[in-house]
Design a protein around this motif. Structure first.
Motif, short mmCIF file in Angstrom:
data_model
loop_
_atom_site.label_atom_id
_atom_site.label_comp_id
_atom_site.label_asym_id
_atom_site.label_seq_id
_atom_site.Cartn_x
_atom_site.Cartn_y
_atom_site.Cartn_z
N VAL A 99 -7.92 -2.79 -2.17
CA VAL A 99 -8.16 -3.16 -0.78
C VAL A 99 -9.66 -3.36 -0.60
O VAL A 99 -10.44 -2.47 -0.93
CB VAL A 99 -7.66 -2.07 0.19
CG1 VAL A 99 -7.89 -2.50 1.64
CG2 VAL A 99 -6.18 -1.76 -0.04
N ILE A 153 0.83 -1.21 0.00
CA ILE A 153 0.00 0.00 0.00
C ILE A 153 0.86 1.25 0.00
O ILE A 153 0.56 2.23 -0.68
CB ILE A 153 -0.95 0.00 1.22
CG1 ILE A 153 -1.96 -1.14 1.13
CG2 ILE A 153 -1.69 1.33 1.32
CD1 ILE A 153 -2.87 -1.26 2.33
N VAL A 165 -5.11 3.79 -4.89
CA VAL A 165 -5.71 2.76 -4.03
C VAL A 165 -7.20 2.70 -4.32
O VAL A 165 -7.89 3.72 -4.27
CB VAL A 165 -5.48 3.05 -2.54
CG1 VAL A 165 -6.18 2.00 -1.69
CG2 VAL A 165 -3.99 3.10 -2.20
N LEU A 185 -10.35 1.30 -2.73
CA LEU A 185 -10.83 0.80 -1.44
C LEU A 185 -12.31 0.46 -1.58
O LEU A 185 -13.14 1.34 -1.78
CB LEU A 185 -10.63 1.85 -0.36
CG LEU A 185 -11.12 1.50 1.05
CD1 LEU A 185 -10.37 0.31 1.62
CD2 LEU A 185 -11.00 2.71 1.97
N VAL A 206 -5.21 -6.51 -1.17
CA VAL A 206 -5.22 -6.69 0.28
C VAL A 206 -6.66 -6.99 0.68
O VAL A 206 -7.55 -6.16 0.50
CB VAL A 206 -4.72 -5.44 1.03
CG1 VAL A 206 -4.79 -5.67 2.54
CG2 VAL A 206 -3.29 -5.09 0.61
N SER A 207 -6.90 -8.20 1.20
CA SER A 207 -8.22 -8.59 1.66
C SER A 207 -8.27 -8.46 3.17
O SER A 207 -7.51 -9.13 3.88
CB SER A 207 -8.52 -10.04 1.24
OG SER A 207 -9.75 -10.47 1.78
N LEU A 208 -9.13 -7.59 3.66
CA LEU A 208 -9.23 -7.32 5.09
C LEU A 208 -10.36 -8.15 5.68
O LEU A 208 -11.52 -7.75 5.66
CB LEU A 208 -9.48 -5.83 5.34
CG LEU A 208 -8.42 -4.88 4.78
CD1 LEU A 208 -8.87 -3.43 4.94
CD2 LEU A 208 -7.08 -5.10 5.46
N ALA A 222 -4.02 -0.39 8.39
CA ALA A 222 -4.20 -0.34 6.93
C ALA A 222 -4.68 1.05 6.50
O ALA A 222 -4.23 1.58 5.49
CB ALA A 222 -5.19 -1.41 6.48
#
Length: 224
Positions: A118, A2, A8, A10, A150-152, A22
């Motif tokens: 993300v 990131i 990005v 999101l 990025v998997s949150l 994050a």
């Protein structure tokens, strides 16, 4: 990854609340790299006001928005040609957005050289593998340097620990002398953790932010 992004995307994640580290990385990328931030979330999102563009589709129009964007962004792996899109007008009606906002988002993704996608519970909570696949496809066509995702997952550490039996009722029965818990910035089921962890003679918690668990700890270590 990131921190190196120049853009990005999101989607479905209120990171300043759910994953503050994050969220901090995204804000650093904006400050240091002048990274653009595109937020896609119909719900309240604390980064929405700080973004370059916040798309708020209807709850049912989220998938249509992602598919429409994937059709409008040139496929950089295939010479930068847009795919033929025939469903954008119909998609706009379902999405609840205007064509100008859609085009602005497409241009933002098209200009990215180091895009990071993300996504969080707003996507995962739909329990729709096709939605995730469409989001990843959008990131892929817009990523000349390769897809970065990025998997949150919500409560990933605490949920994983529970499934492994680390923080089950067995912990309370065992009454261990020392328990060390690494939280980072993850949300936790505080009541369950505190009830179990208090059975330890000595409790060490490493975390990024205060919580009922850090308040119950004998020693608190910072996590960055």
């Amino acid at each position: 990854s990131i921190l190196q992004a120049d853009c990005v995307l999101l989607a479905g994640a209120n990171v300043l609340k759910s994953h503050p580290v994050a969220g901090c990385y995204i804000l650093r990328a904006k400050a240091r790299n002048r990274a653009q931030l595109l937020v896609i979330d119909p719900r309240q999102n604390d980064l929405g006001a700080r973004s370059d563009l916040w798309l708020r589709p209807t709850e049912t129009g989220l998938g249509a928005l992602i598919k429409a964007l994937a059709g409008l962004v040139p496929n950089k792996a295939k010479g930068g040609h847009r795919r033929k899109v025939t469903s954008v007008p119909q998609a706009l009606e379902a999405i609840g957005l205007d064509a100008v906002s859609l085009e602005q988002a497409a241009n933002m993704l098209s200009s990215a050289q180091n895009l990071v996608v993300v996504y969080g519970d707003g996507i995962l909570g739909k329990k729709d593998p096709g939605l995730v696949a469409d989001l990843l496809e959008l990131g892929r066509v817009a990523s000349p340097a390769g897809l970065k995702v990025v998997s949150l997952k919500p409560r990933g550490n605490s949920r994983g620990a529970w499934e492994m039996g680390i923080a089950s009722d067995g912990l309370a029965k065992a009454k261990p002398r020392l328990v060390y818990i690494l939280l980072s910035d993850d949300e936790v089921g505080a009541e369950d953790w505190v009830r179990q962890a208090e059975q330890a003679e000595f409790l060490v918690v490493q975390a990024s932010y205060t919580s009922p668990l850090t308040e119950a700890a004998d020693v608190v270590l910072p996590s960055r």
